[in-house]
Design a protein around this motif. Structure first.
Motif, mmCIF file in Angstrom:
data_model
loop_
_atom_site.group_PDB
_atom_site.id
_atom_site.type_symbol
_atom_site.label_atom_id
_atom_site.label_comp_id
_atom_site.label_asym_id
_atom_site.label_seq_id
_atom_site.Cartn_x
_atom_site.Cartn_y
_atom_site.Cartn_z
ATOM 1 N N HIS A 198 0.436 -2.198 8.391
ATOM 2 C CA HIS A 198 -0.334 -3.098 7.518
ATOM 3 C C HIS A 198 0.756 -3.562 6.506
ATOM 4 C CE1 HIS A 198 -3.430 -4.512 4.573
ATOM 5 N NE2 HIS A 198 -2.751 -3.931 3.546
ATOM 6 N N ASN A 199 1.504 -2.905 5.852
ATOM 7 C CA ASN A 199 2.555 -3.334 5.069
ATOM 8 C C ASN A 199 3.557 -4.404 5.671
ATOM 9 O OD1 ASN A 199 1.679 -2.046 2.688
ATOM 10 N ND2 ASN A 199 2.897 -0.148 3.128
ATOM 11 N N ARG A 200 3.777 -4.254 6.893
ATOM 12 C CA ARG A 200 4.479 -5.166 7.668
ATOM 13 C C ARG A 200 3.988 -6.552 7.733
ATOM 14 N NH1 ARG A 200 5.913 -0.524 10.716
ATOM 15 N NH2 ARG A 200 4.558 -1.524 12.511
ATOM 16 N N ARG A 201 2.605 -6.396 7.949
ATOM 17 C CA ARG A 201 1.751 -7.635 8.310
ATOM 18 C C ARG A 201 1.735 -8.392 6.915
ATOM 19 N NH1 ARG A 201 -3.490 -9.438 7.488
ATOM 20 N NH2 ARG A 201 -4.071 -7.342 6.930
ATOM 21 N N LEU A 202 1.602 -7.775 5.845
ATOM 22 C CA LEU A 202 1.505 -8.149 4.660
ATOM 23 C C LEU A 202 2.909 -8.976 4.166
ATOM 24 C CD1 LEU A 202 -0.623 -6.144 2.118
ATOM 25 C CD2 LEU A 202 -1.264 -8.361 3.598
ATOM 26 N N ARG A 203 4.076 -8.169 4.619
ATOM 27 C CA ARG A 203 5.035 -9.002 4.350
ATOM 28 C C ARG A 203 5.381 -10.298 4.996
ATOM 29 N NH1 ARG A 203 7.431 -3.548 4.578
ATOM 30 N NH2 ARG A 203 8.073 -4.124 6.835
ATOM 31 N N GLN A 204 5.002 -10.350 6.257
ATOM 32 C CA GLN A 204 5.208 -11.350 7.241
ATOM 33 C C GLN A 204 4.264 -12.361 6.782
ATOM 34 O OE1 GLN A 204 7.643 -11.882 9.619
ATOM 35 N NE2 GLN A 204 6.939 -13.941 9.411
ATOM 36 N N LEU A 205 3.039 -12.222 6.245
ATOM 37 C CA LEU A 205 2.216 -13.262 5.881
ATOM 38 C C LEU A 205 2.944 -13.835 4.523
ATOM 39 C CD1 LEU A 205 -1.371 -11.484 6.101
ATOM 40 C CD2 LEU A 205 -0.531 -13.451 7.464
ATOM 41 N N GLU A 257 10.771 -16.125 -4.034
ATOM 42 C CA GLU A 257 11.206 -14.883 -3.562
ATOM 43 C C GLU A 257 9.991 -14.140 -2.928
ATOM 44 O OE1 GLU A 257 11.920 -13.424 -7.494
ATOM 45 O OE2 GLU A 257 13.744 -14.674 -7.776
ATOM 46 N N THR A 258 10.073 -13.237 -2.166
ATOM 47 C CA THR A 258 9.116 -12.485 -1.303
ATOM 48 C C THR A 258 9.102 -10.949 -1.285
ATOM 49 O OG1 THR A 258 10.384 -12.599 0.695
ATOM 50 C CG2 THR A 258 9.073 -14.441 0.244
ATOM 51 N N PRO A 259 9.040 -10.355 -2.796
ATOM 52 C CA PRO A 259 9.099 -8.945 -2.840
ATOM 53 C C PRO A 259 7.938 -8.206 -2.472
ATOM 54 C CG PRO A 259 8.656 -9.994 -5.001
ATOM 55 C CD PRO A 259 8.787 -11.167 -3.809
ATOM 56 N N GLN A 260 8.026 -7.093 -1.843
ATOM 57 C CA GLN A 260 6.779 -6.423 -1.502
ATOM 58 C C GLN A 260 6.985 -5.233 -2.431
ATOM 59 O OE1 GLN A 260 6.080 -4.266 2.464
ATOM 60 N NE2 GLN A 260 4.050 -5.296 2.220
ATOM 61 N N LEU A 261 5.711 -5.203 -3.304
ATOM 62 C CA LEU A 261 5.800 -4.133 -4.361
ATOM 63 C C LEU A 261 4.369 -3.448 -4.538
ATOM 64 C CD1 LEU A 261 7.306 -6.653 -6.907
ATOM 65 C CD2 LEU A 261 8.523 -4.626 -5.884
ATOM 66 N N SER A 262 4.372 -2.295 -4.983
ATOM 67 C CA SER A 262 3.267 -1.568 -5.654
ATOM 68 C C SER A 262 2.602 -2.393 -6.701
ATOM 69 C CB SER A 262 3.488 -0.241 -6.076
ATOM 70 O OG SER A 262 4.220 -0.264 -7.071
ATOM 71 N N ALA A 275 -0.089 7.144 8.359
ATOM 72 C CA ALA A 275 1.364 6.674 7.938
ATOM 73 C C ALA A 275 1.750 5.580 8.773
ATOM 74 C CB ALA A 275 2.324 7.529 7.749
ATOM 75 N N GLY A 276 1.369 5.531 9.983
ATOM 76 C CA GLY A 276 1.786 4.520 10.917
ATOM 77 C C GLY A 276 0.771 3.089 10.605
ATOM 78 N N VAL A 288 0.881 -1.066 0.104
ATOM 79 C CA VAL A 288 0.109 -0.031 -0.091
ATOM 80 C C VAL A 288 0.861 1.216 0.138
ATOM 81 C CG1 VAL A 288 -1.975 1.271 1.277
ATOM 82 C CG2 VAL A 288 -1.719 -1.276 1.136
ATOM 83 N N VAL A 289 0.717 2.325 -0.911
ATOM 84 C CA VAL A 289 1.413 3.209 -1.138
ATOM 85 C C VAL A 289 0.597 4.337 -0.749
ATOM 86 C CG1 VAL A 289 2.958 4.725 -2.608
ATOM 87 C CG2 VAL A 289 2.915 2.032 -2.866
#
Length: 279
Positions: free
Chosen positions: A65-72, A94-99, A59-60, A47-48
């Motif tokens: 939310h992004n940290r949770r998705l990365r962990q999932l 590979e586990t990229p987090q991307l827009s 922002a927090g 999420v951007v």
């Protein structure tokens, strides 16, 4: 055994929705049966924040939310590696987090350096996963297998080929040739009006070519009914107990905003068996 598939891309997108993936198990099964390497792309959708003047609280929340998705996504990747090891499949993750735009570009680039990609079916027309399916179909230059829920094992005992003589159908048949050659039976199905079928035998032109490649092929022509071509394809797949439908994908839009053709769209929305598609 499917011999000429040596690299399989399995795509999963973590959006924080608890949805089981059939693509992972199906893709690993395909890799196992073909002796292929599996690349598992367990990406998370980032999420951007579009507004630089958002408050610290917002922002927090986005950051959390992004940290949770990365962990999932990392958890999914870890389980996927365990599943691959248990199946005896050589795999990388590979586990990229991307827009969204970056995610699409990354998947397309990855698909281009694999023999084929495997994704979960997505019934919603407007959805990140549906957009990914369309991008891989129209931009990667590689075939794609779309897997509906409940299909955890790659099977190709009986294969149904949707044939209309087009370049896209021809490409799909060629891309799937190794699968067709090792299938027990392949039915080439052509669907048309009574007038069309009275003057020609669609499918007859491709059958000798397939037979020369060692494919156990038969041809069937059916008249299109009031429910249209997708309904006939589903019914015939059920009738012969097809494990896979091979077809060309159609894009009826001339804009960059992709819109799938009616038959392709309908089958993606209600796939009864996995779809092997090329464009």
């Amino acid at each position: 055994m499917v011999q000429n598939i040596k690299s399989v891309l399995i795509g999963m997108t973590e959006e924080g929705i608890d949805e089981p993936s059939s693509a992972l198990a199906y893709g690993l099964s395909l890799a196992q049966k073909s002796g292929a390497h599996a690349t598992i792309q367990a990406a998370s959708l980032k999420v951007v924040m579009g507004n630089t003047f958002v408050g610290n609280v917002a922002a927090g929340l986005v950051s959390a939310h992004n940290r949770r998705l990365r962990q999932l996504a990392a958890d999914v990747a870890q389980r996927a590696l365990g599943d691959a090891a248990a199946a005896g499949v050589a795999a990388s993750v590979e586990t990229p987090q991307l827009s969204y735009g970056q995610l699409v570009d990354t998947f397309v680039a990855q698909a281009r350096v694999h023999d084929l990609a495997v994704l979960d079916a997505e019934t919603a027309t407007v959805n990140a996963d549906r957009g990914l399916i369309e991008a891989l179909l129209f931009e990667s230059g590689r075939p794609l297998i779309v897997v509906p829920p409940g299909f955890d094992t790659f099977r190709h005992h009986r294969v149904l080929v949707a044939w209309d003589g087009s370049a896209r159908a021809t490409r799909a048949v060629n891309d799937a040739m190794d699968i067709l050659k090792s299938a027990a039976s392949v039915e080439v199905l052509a669907i048309g009006s009574e007038k069309e079928l009275a003057h020609e035998v669609p499918g007859a032109e491709i059958a000798p070519h397939l037979a020369r490649h060692g494919v156990n092929v038969s041809v069937k022509n059916l008249v299109v009914g009031p429910d249209g071509i997708p309904a006939i394809l589903r019914e015939q797949a059920t009738l012969i107990g097809a494990d896979l439908i091979v077809m060309g994908a159609f894009n009826h839009s001339r804009m960059r905003e992709w819109v799938l053709g009616g038959v392709t769209q309908s089958l993606l929305e209600d796939a009864k068996v996995p779809l092997f598609m090329s464009y």
